[in-house]
Write a protein that holds these residues in place. Structure first.
Motif, PDB file in Angstrom:
ATOM      1  N   TRP A 214      61.990  61.705  25.037  1.00 14.37           N
ATOM      2  CA  TRP A 214      61.605  62.048  26.681  1.00 14.37           C
ATOM      3  C   TRP A 214      62.371  61.630  27.616  1.00 14.37           C
ATOM      4  CZ3 TRP A 214      60.272  58.457  30.108  1.00 14.37           C
ATOM      5  CH2 TRP A 214      59.505  57.383  29.876  1.00 14.37           C
ATOM      6  N   ARG A 215      62.985  60.373  27.198  1.00 14.40           N
ATOM      7  CA  ARG A 215      63.860  59.710  27.857  1.00 14.40           C
ATOM      8  C   ARG A 215      65.093  60.648  28.179  1.00 14.40           C
ATOM      9  NH1 ARG A 215      63.792  53.258  26.707  1.00 14.40           N
ATOM     10  NH2 ARG A 215      61.726  53.139  26.586  1.00 14.40           N
ATOM     11  N   VAL A 216      65.701  60.975  27.039  1.00 17.96           N
ATOM     12  CA  VAL A 216      66.886  62.040  27.171  1.00 17.96           C
ATOM     13  C   VAL A 216      66.545  63.115  27.990  1.00 17.96           C
ATOM     14  CG1 VAL A 216      68.389  63.260  25.862  1.00 17.96           C
ATOM     15  CG2 VAL A 216      67.768  60.919  25.200  1.00 17.96           C
ATOM     16  N   GLN A 217      65.466  63.636  27.524  1.00 22.06           N
ATOM     17  CA  GLN A 217      65.078  65.059  28.369  1.00 22.06           C
ATOM     18  C   GLN A 217      65.039  64.681  30.078  1.00 22.06           C
ATOM     19  OE1 GLN A 217      64.834  68.043  27.207  1.00 22.06           O
ATOM     20  NE2 GLN A 217      64.702  68.633  29.423  1.00 22.06           N
ATOM     21  N   MET A 218      64.160  63.354  30.216  1.00 20.46           N
ATOM     22  CA  MET A 218      64.290  63.277  31.982  1.00 20.46           C
ATOM     23  C   MET A 218      65.811  62.895  32.319  1.00 20.46           C
ATOM     24  SD  MET A 218      62.365  59.938  33.466  1.00 20.46           S
ATOM     25  CE  MET A 218      63.243  58.618  32.577  1.00 20.46           C
ATOM     26  N   TRP A 219      66.531  62.328  31.555  1.00 19.84           N
ATOM     27  CA  TRP A 219      67.907  62.235  32.180  1.00 19.84           C
ATOM     28  C   TRP A 219      69.002  63.638  32.398  1.00 19.84           C
ATOM     29  CZ3 TRP A 219      69.448  58.130  27.631  1.00 19.84           C
ATOM     30  CH2 TRP A 219      68.537  57.018  27.921  1.00 19.84           C
ATOM     31  N   LYS A 220      68.423  64.563  31.344  1.00 14.47           N
ATOM     32  CA  LYS A 220      68.941  65.815  31.549  1.00 14.47           C
ATOM     33  C   LYS A 220      68.372  66.556  32.790  1.00 14.47           C
ATOM     34  CE  LYS A 220      69.973  66.661  26.734  1.00 14.47           C
ATOM     35  NZ  LYS A 220      69.749  67.520  25.427  1.00 14.47           N
ATOM     36  N   THR A 221      67.159  66.168  33.122  1.00 12.48           N
ATOM     37  CA  THR A 221      66.668  67.017  34.297  1.00 12.48           C
ATOM     38  C   THR A 221      67.207  66.408  35.420  1.00 12.48           C
ATOM     39  OG1 THR A 221      64.354  67.045  32.824  1.00 12.48           O
ATOM     40  CG2 THR A 221      64.238  67.193  35.528  1.00 12.48           C
ATOM     41  N   ASP A 257      54.601  65.590  31.852  1.00 13.80           N
ATOM     42  CA  ASP A 257      54.191  64.685  30.925  1.00 13.80           C
ATOM     43  C   ASP A 257      54.763  63.426  31.493  1.00 13.80           C
ATOM     44  OD1 ASP A 257      57.174  64.770  31.156  1.00 13.80           O
ATOM     45  OD2 ASP A 257      57.530  65.392  29.156  1.00 13.80           O
ATOM     46  N   GLU A 258      54.646  62.301  30.663  1.00 19.06           N
ATOM     47  CA  GLU A 258      54.932  61.097  31.198  1.00 19.06           C
ATOM     48  C   GLU A 258      56.127  60.684  32.140  1.00 19.06           C
ATOM     49  OE1 GLU A 258      54.595  56.462  29.540  1.00 19.06           O
ATOM     50  OE2 GLU A 258      55.079  57.974  28.184  1.00 19.06           O
ATOM     51  N   ALA A 259      57.203  61.585  31.556  1.00 19.11           N
ATOM     52  CA  ALA A 259      58.554  61.423  32.182  1.00 19.11           C
ATOM     53  C   ALA A 259      58.652  62.091  33.478  1.00 19.11           C
ATOM     54  CB  ALA A 259      59.391  62.194  31.546  1.00 19.11           C
ATOM     55  N   THR A 260      57.536  62.945  33.969  1.00 20.13           N
ATOM     56  CA  THR A 260      57.343  63.525  35.304  1.00 20.13           C
ATOM     57  C   THR A 260      57.191  62.302  36.194  1.00 20.13           C
ATOM     58  OG1 THR A 260      56.806  65.589  34.283  1.00 20.13           O
ATOM     59  CG2 THR A 260      56.295  65.188  36.632  1.00 20.13           C
ATOM     60  N   THR A 261      55.986  61.327  35.879  1.00 20.76           N
ATOM     61  CA  THR A 261      55.491  60.383  36.741  1.00 20.76           C
ATOM     62  C   THR A 261      56.658  59.571  36.891  1.00 20.76           C
ATOM     63  OG1 THR A 261      54.476  59.453  34.841  1.00 20.76           O
ATOM     64  CG2 THR A 261      53.147  60.691  36.368  1.00 20.76           C
ATOM     65  N   PHE A 262      57.660  59.109  35.651  1.00 16.52           N
ATOM     66  CA  PHE A 262      58.638  58.090  35.889  1.00 16.52           C
ATOM     67  C   PHE A 262      59.550  58.612  36.884  1.00 16.52           C
ATOM     68  CE2 PHE A 262      57.150  56.269  31.812  1.00 16.52           C
ATOM     69  CZ  PHE A 262      57.245  55.003  32.058  1.00 16.52           C
ATOM     70  N   MET A 263      59.901  59.836  36.624  1.00 18.55           N
ATOM     71  CA  MET A 263      60.975  60.276  37.646  1.00 18.55           C
ATOM     72  C   MET A 263      60.570  60.476  39.187  1.00 18.55           C
ATOM     73  SD  MET A 263      62.640  63.742  35.858  1.00 18.55           S
ATOM     74  CE  MET A 263      61.099  64.745  35.434  1.00 18.55           C
ATOM     75  N   MET A 264      59.113  60.674  39.524  1.00 19.06           N
ATOM     76  CA  MET A 264      58.682  60.453  40.721  1.00 19.06           C
ATOM     77  C   MET A 264      58.529  59.138  41.245  1.00 19.06           C
ATOM     78  SD  MET A 264      55.359  63.195  40.463  1.00 19.06           S
ATOM     79  CE  MET A 264      55.098  63.407  42.068  1.00 19.06           C
ATOM     80  N   ALA A 265      58.526  58.302  40.357  1.00 18.94           N
ATOM     81  CA  ALA A 265      58.455  56.823  40.628  1.00 18.94           C
ATOM     82  C   ALA A 265      59.816  56.228  40.841  1.00 18.94           C
ATOM     83  CB  ALA A 265      57.490  56.058  39.690  1.00 18.94           C
ATOM     84  N   GLY A 266      60.835  56.992  40.440  1.00 18.62           N
ATOM     85  CA  GLY A 266      62.379  56.546  40.562  1.00 18.62           C
ATOM     86  C   GLY A 266      62.489  55.839  39.647  1.00 18.62           C
ATOM     87  N   ASP A 267      61.973  55.489  38.463  1.00 20.00           N
ATOM     88  CA  ASP A 267      62.003  54.863  37.344  1.00 20.00           C
ATOM     89  C   ASP A 267      62.579  55.569  36.054  1.00 20.00           C
ATOM     90  OD1 ASP A 267      62.126  53.054  35.282  1.00 20.00           O
ATOM     91  OD2 ASP A 267      59.903  52.442  35.231  1.00 20.00           O
ATOM     92  N   TYR A 268      63.813  55.789  36.191  1.00 20.33           N
ATOM     93  CA  TYR A 268      64.694  56.816  35.242  1.00 20.33           C
ATOM     94  C   TYR A 268      65.076  56.112  33.955  1.00 20.33           C
ATOM     95  CZ  TYR A 268      65.194  58.720  39.807  1.00 20.33           C
ATOM     96  OH  TYR A 268      64.966  59.035  41.466  1.00 20.33           O
ATOM     97  N   HIS A 269      64.710  54.662  33.875  1.00 22.68           N
ATOM     98  CA  HIS A 269      64.917  54.195  32.341  1.00 22.68           C
ATOM     99  C   HIS A 269      66.488  54.258  32.386  1.00 22.68           C
ATOM    100  CE1 HIS A 269      60.717  54.064  32.027  1.00 22.68           C
ATOM    101  NE2 HIS A 269      60.859  53.547  30.898  1.00 22.68           N
ATOM    102  N   ASN A 270      67.392  54.396  32.988  1.00 27.84           N
ATOM    103  CA  ASN A 270      68.633  54.647  32.841  1.00 27.84           C
ATOM    104  C   ASN A 270      69.460  53.806  34.080  1.00 27.84           C
ATOM    105  OD1 ASN A 270      71.486  56.616  33.879  1.00 27.84           O
ATOM    106  ND2 ASN A 270      71.044  56.722  31.816  1.00 27.84           N
ATOM    107  N   PHE A 334      68.122  49.472  38.439  1.00 22.16           N
ATOM    108  CA  PHE A 334      68.849  48.672  39.510  1.00 22.16           C
ATOM    109  C   PHE A 334      67.948  47.600  39.905  1.00 22.16           C
ATOM    110  CE2 PHE A 334      70.152  47.684  43.697  1.00 22.16           C
ATOM    111  CZ  PHE A 334      71.374  47.426  43.266  1.00 22.16           C
ATOM    112  N   TYR A 335      66.799  48.079  40.576  1.00 19.98           N
ATOM    113  CA  TYR A 335      65.857  47.059  41.549  1.00 19.98           C
ATOM    114  C   TYR A 335      65.293  46.135  40.576  1.00 19.98           C
ATOM    115  CZ  TYR A 335      61.652  49.666  40.345  1.00 19.98           C
ATOM    116  OH  TYR A 335      60.510  49.989  39.479  1.00 19.98           O
TER     117      TYR A 335
END
Length: 343
Positions: A214-221, A257-270, A334-335
């Motif tokens: 799901w992290r890789v998918q989030m990065w692709k998005t 999914d969970e990745a959506t909320t992480f993206m919206m929160a700016g927490d890209y795990h990358n 980063f932060y």
């Protein structure tokens, strides 16, 4: 304005990191106190273990947890129902405390000294703390310890036959112990699942692979979003209404999914995405400048330092490099990571 936007906490983290950097660099540490300051700085992370006491003493000493808040991973580890035997709990507080205990011993003794008979007790403790640092199930913690050890091995110039034999011996022991990996606690298995040839419980392997997918998918998005924020980043602000609406939809199984909320929160795990999307290319340039300048200073300190500080400066350089590699290629934010880097 007002309550329509979240994300201010991220800016507070960054400001606190900068203020901490200014405070620490405003005072030159006397050589005779270097060991004490190193101990206080590195072992300060042991306070993370205090969060483990939350379920038992939070109601009695609530003010304590305003200073040492219990994070969600630690709380989940302490309250999860493991009676089914198929649950992997993740204890951040205990894991990071043991991890930094491991780092302190590396900074205090160095690998070369630990491999001598004089410090065999400390070496045993290092091994225990190394394994204990994975008790939270965080693969990034394991990689950070291994990578820091690798750079220390390199800068201490231990890639010589005498020490290579010791290293090969340690690898041989690990190979012999691999068949017993499935007997380890589930969180430790999860952490070690990142290593090749280590066989862990299939359910743990699937869980770890699912986390990576799901992290890789989030990065692709997020990659197609980079041109949009290339010149002027989007900042760290979050639309509160949209975020909580998505959370509510997910609770009702109607949202992403969970990745959506992480993206919206700016927490890209990358790491790279956490710089270029919020701050654009100018943030990337500034970040690269900081990393290069920091490595130059740490290397100069290591090469030119007083002999009594050589081991400490070697560790600081090795750990900074390890964290930089992880930031770009494994996991970073980063932060949240800025305080570690400037520290």
């Amino acid at each position: 304005g007002g309550g329509d936007t979240m994300g201010g906490q991220s800016y507070i983290y960054m400001i606190a990191a900068v203020l901490g950097f200014m405070a620490m660099t405003s005072y030159r540490i006397p050589i005779d106190k270097a060991s004490l300051f190193t101990k206080v700085f590195l072992l300060g992370f042991l306070t993370n273990a205090i969060s483990n006491l939350a379920p038992w003493i939070a109601s009695r000493v609530p003010l304590l947890f305003y200073v040492f808040p219990a994070d969600m991973n630690t709380y989940g580890a302490l309250t999860a129902d493991t009676s089914g035997g198929n649950v992997t709990t993740r204890n951040y507080g205990l894991s990071i405390s043991l991890c930094w205990g491991f780092f302190y011993l590396l900074a205090r003794y160095g690998i070369k000294n630990l491999l001598t008979s004089k410090y065999y007790k400390q070496l045993i403790l290092v091994v225990i703390l190394f394994v204990g640092g994975t008790i939270g199930g965080f693969r990034s913690f394991l990689l950070m310890m291994l990578m820091t050890g690798f750079f220390l091995f390199w800068f201490e110039r231990l890639f010589r036959p005498r020490y290579i034999v010791v290293l090969l011996g340690a690898l041989a022991v690990l190979l012999l112990l691999m068949p017993f990996a499935k007997s380890l606690p589930r969180p430790i298995q999860r952490a070690f699942s990142v290593l090749p040839m280590v066989e862990v419980d299939p359910s743990i392997k699937r869980e770890a692979e699912g986390s990576s997918e799901w992290r890789v998918q989030m990065w692709k998005t997020m990659l197609p979003e980079i041109p949009k924020y290339f010149w002027l980043g989007k900042g760290l602000g979050i639309n509160a209404a949209e975020y909580w609406s998505e959370v509510n939809l997910q609770e009702q199984n109607k949202g992403g999914d969970e990745a959506t909320t992480f993206m919206m929160a700016g927490d890209y795990h990358n790491g790279p995405l956490s710089v270029i999307i919020p701050f654009g290319i100018w943030g990337v340039i500034g970040w690269f400048w900081f990393l290069i300048a920091s490595i130059r200073v740490l290397y100069a300190n290591f090469i030119n330092s007083d002999p009594t500080l050589k081991t400490i400066n070697c560790f600081l350089l090795a750990h900074f490099l390890a964290r930089t590699v992880l930031f770009f290629f494994v996991f970073g934010g980063f932060y949240s990571d800025l305080a570690f880097f400037v520290g």
